[in-house]
Enzyme design. Structure first.
Site, PDB file in Angstrom:
ATOM      1  N   ASP A 101       0.718  -1.040  -0.049  1.00 50.85           N
ATOM      2  CA  ASP A 101       0.086  -0.039   0.110  1.00 50.85           C
ATOM      3  C   ASP A 101       0.930   1.225  -0.135  1.00 50.85           C
ATOM      4  O   ASP A 101       2.008   1.141   0.223  1.00 50.85           O
ATOM      5  CB  ASP A 101      -0.757  -0.183   1.184  1.00 50.85           C
ATOM      6  CG  ASP A 101      -1.937   1.109   1.588  1.00 50.85           C
ATOM      7  OD1 ASP A 101      -2.240   1.446   0.415  1.00 50.85           O
ATOM      8  OD2 ASP A 101      -1.859   1.657   2.438  1.00 50.85           O
ATOM      9  N   ASP A 116      -1.337  -0.991   6.124  1.00 49.31           N
ATOM     10  CA  ASP A 116      -1.712  -0.571   7.514  1.00 49.31           C
ATOM     11  C   ASP A 116      -2.927  -0.173   7.742  1.00 49.31           C
ATOM     12  O   ASP A 116      -3.498   0.095   8.969  1.00 49.31           O
ATOM     13  CB  ASP A 116      -0.663   0.353   7.855  1.00 49.31           C
ATOM     14  CG  ASP A 116      -0.935   1.779   7.342  1.00 49.31           C
ATOM     15  OD1 ASP A 116      -1.669   1.669   5.997  1.00 49.31           O
ATOM     16  OD2 ASP A 116      -1.099   2.971   7.927  1.00 49.31           O
ATOM     17  N   ASP A 153      -6.943  -2.296   4.046  1.00 49.59           N
ATOM     18  CA  ASP A 153      -6.162  -3.342   3.702  1.00 49.59           C
ATOM     19  C   ASP A 153      -6.206  -4.821   4.325  1.00 49.59           C
ATOM     20  O   ASP A 153      -5.694  -5.898   3.784  1.00 49.59           O
ATOM     21  CB  ASP A 153      -4.726  -2.898   4.010  1.00 49.59           C
ATOM     22  CG  ASP A 153      -4.335  -1.783   3.589  1.00 49.59           C
ATOM     23  OD1 ASP A 153      -4.613  -1.363   2.247  1.00 49.59           O
ATOM     24  OD2 ASP A 153      -3.429  -0.702   3.887  1.00 49.59           O
TER      25      ASP A 153
END
Length: 648
Positions: free
Chosen positions: A341, A544, A548
């Site tokens: 990410d 995080d 996600d």
């Protein structure tokens, strides 16, 4: 060294001393009556035998009683009893004593491996000081702390639950959680996690979580569950031992009986000369069978392979990396693709308003006031940056309104009902959904938030996010550790994503993705790793945020940033980096590869030595002492090899 281990050491030491004393007496013929009648040595040798091995014999008897006899206790007991019957008293005792020496080495090695993990257990706070409404302070169990309680944390005390610092400044020690030896500063308004140690000053902290949901509690839960998830190598060894032991027992039985039976029939029928019976009496084949049993004991494999993975998990925990099972340590050692990410992972997630671009006829104050009113009460990093910009704005500030209703459109933005107005704050896709014309000019390296009120476009706010200093170094080191491709998935705009990707040397960038879109991309990447129905290489995802969690669950290995990561992400992940340092990812890959290499070395070495000595013992070319080395010696060597993982 624990008290239990010290007692074991004393017991084995006494047995070893008695055994060596008897060996000296027997070989040097110091007591004539014993040498004239060797059978007198039997009760003397039984003394060190039972001192060192009574628990092995007991375990063997219980295994037979519970109909689960095939284990190393059975092998050791049969082999040593057989050696006593063969008249080899010293060798029978040697097998049991040195087997227990090997077990002692194993216990010590496990204790050393457990020590680094056990350090995490020391982070558990024993009490919490709660400030009551009347100003009094009550000391209670951390389990009794409630959300909203004000905690007083003195210098040297552990933070009992996660919270927000309300007053006081201090340096806190996070080494037990993150592996980072340098203390960090905390100030009023900052988050503080449980398990840290307050270095100096007095802190007043408002509890934001109860103990069972706090960081320290989750860490302990992860550590306790880690040993339950075995690697493929460990599962193979477990299955191998399950089938291997009965095969060995029946092979030894055949070695003890069949040659004797064949020779007896041959001599009786005249097919074989009588001299062959004299040269190879039944006691010889019994001795060889006992040697065969000792060599074949799978201790080296059963002990050293799980110990290697246990040591790997311990080494990782000392670095501030929590691995939820040895299977994930094995998978990450074979990593081919790492997907990550952007916000909060590659970047700091510390957003700041960079530029205000109001529409024609709209002031900057009006644009910012509308956006701040809609975001008032939100904890999203972008919302915080807008609120901070309004509070620090160089204009007469009005009191922010509180939205009556809010609706989050995942990957698009926020819809808020403020008084009688509907305010939209989000991406261009949110504007398109409500058919609102907006400025399509995009910033190259910033996130753009468009703002509209009651269908009228007010303008856009560009918000920048800073790249983490360690991100580029981490990506370079990942590739040095064998990762072939690094892919970035983000819901951010294409120009911003591509700018970050170029700066960090990311191989592929996919932008403007909703959470479902991220899962689809991971599915595509997983399929690309399959060839002829077989998976070649594995994929890890690093994230995080709460959005996600689905991708972390779907990937082969999910890695969560634990310091700032959401609870959902940490729960879904297989590996947790406690201090958000991306450089820890190549570190855990290195630990995984080293663990698998050491486990493989132990398997190959143990099997090679055992097969060699097994063949020699079957043909009478190896005695019981060679068998002791092939069992205990190989076990100790494998344990010492596994203990290399404990070094930094």
């Amino acid at each position: 060294m624990s008290e239990k281990l010290k007692k074991e050491r004393s017991r084995v030491g006494i047995a070893l001393a008695l055994f060596l004393g008897l060996m000296i007496i027997e070989k040097m013929k110091l007591i004539s009556i014993l040498n004239e009648h060797p059978i007198y040595f039997l009760p003397l040798y039984l003394l060190p035998y039972f001192i060192s091995g009574y628990d092995v014999v007991r375990e063997c008897i219980l295994g037979i009683k519970n109909r689960r006899p095939f284990d190393e206790a059975l092998l050791m007991t049969i082999a040593t009893v057989g050696a006593f019957f063969a008249g080899e008293f010293a060798e029978a005792v040697a097998v049991m004593v040195f087997y227990q020496v090997g077990e002692l080495f194993q216990s010590y090695a496990v204790g050393q491996s457990r020590a680094s993990i056990k350090e995490l257990m020391n982070i558990v706070p024993e009490y919490a000081n709660v400030e009551r409404a009347d100003g009094s302070v009550e000391t209670i169990d951390p389990d009794e702390v409630e959300i909203g309680d004000i905690l007083l944390i003195k210098a040297g005390e552990k933070v009992p639950v996660d919270g927000i610092v309300r007053s006081g400044e201090s340096m806190i020690n996070t080494a037990a959680l993150t592996g980072e030896s340098v203390p960090r500063s905390v100030f009023p308004g900052e988050n503080i996690i449980s398990g840290c140690i307050n270095g100096e000053g007095l802190l007043r902290v408002e509890a934001t979580k109860c103990f069972e949901d706090s960081t320290v509690s989750k860490i302990l839960e992860l550590v306790e569950e880690a040993s339950e998830k075995k690697s493929k190598t460990e599962n193979f060894i477990t299955r191998f031992a399950r089938f291997y032991t009965p095969i060995v027992v029946f092979s030894a039985l055949a070695l003890a009986i069949l040659p004797t039976l064949i020779m007896f029939v041959g001599v009786t029928t005249g097919a074989l000369p009588k001299e062959i019976w004299q040269a190879h009496p039944p006691i010889t084949w019994l001795y060889r069978a006992c040697t065969f049993l000792v060599v074949s004991c799978p201790c080296a494999l059963v002990i050293s392979v799980p110990l290697s993975f246990f040591g790997g998990i311990g080494a990782a925990s000392r670095e501030g990396i929590l691995v939820k099972g040895s299977n994930y340590l094995e998978l990450i050692s074979k990593l081919s693709v790492l997907v990550t990410d952007k916000t909060g992972t590659l970047t700091k997630g510390n957003f700041a308003v960079e530029r205000l671009c109001p529409a024609e006829g709209v002031s900057e104050e009006e644009l910012l006031f509308a956006a701040a009113s809609a975001e008032n009460g939100s904890t999203h990093p972008i919302a915080k940056s807008i609120l901070l910009a309004y509070q620090e704005g160089d204009f007469v500030r009005r009191e922010l309104l509180i939205p009556k209703e809010t609706e989050n459109r995942s990957g698009k933005g926020l819809i808020a009902k403020v008084e009688d107005s509907q305010i939209l704050v989000g991406s261009g896709r949110l504007m398109e959904e409500f058919r609102i014309s907006y400025s399509e000019e995009e910033a190259e390296s910033a996130t753009v938030c468009h703002v509209a009120r009651d269908g009228a476009y007010l303008g856009k706010i560009t918000i920048a996010d800073e790249i983490k200093e360690s991100s580029r170094e981490a990506i370079l080191k990942m590739k040095m550790e064998g990762v072939k491709e690094v892919v970035m998935l983000t819901g951010d705009s294409k120009p911003v994503a591509e700018e970050v990707g170029r700066a960090l040397g990311v191989d592929r960038v996919y932008s403007e993705l909703l959470p479902a879109g991220k899962v689809e991309k991971v599915e595509e990447l997983l399929k690309s790793l399959e060839k002829n129905g077989k998976q070649e290489g594995y994929l890890a995802f690093v994230g995080d945020g709460i959005n996600d969690a689905p991708v972390l669950s779907r990937s082969d290995v999910g890695i969560a940033m634990g310091g700032m990561g959401s609870d959902a992400a940490i729960e879904a992940a297989d590996i947790v980096i406690m201090d958000d340092d991306l450089v820890k990812i190549p570190r855990v890959i290195s630990i995984g590869r080293r663990t698998v290499r050491i486990a493989t070395e132990n398997i190959v070495f143990a099997l090679a030595i055992k097969i060699l000595v097994l063949l020699l013992s079957a043909f009478g070319l190896a005695n019981m002492w060679a068998a002791v080395f092939a069992d205990v010696g190989v076990t100790v060597i494998c344990i010492v090899n596994a203990m290399r993982l404990l070094k930094r």
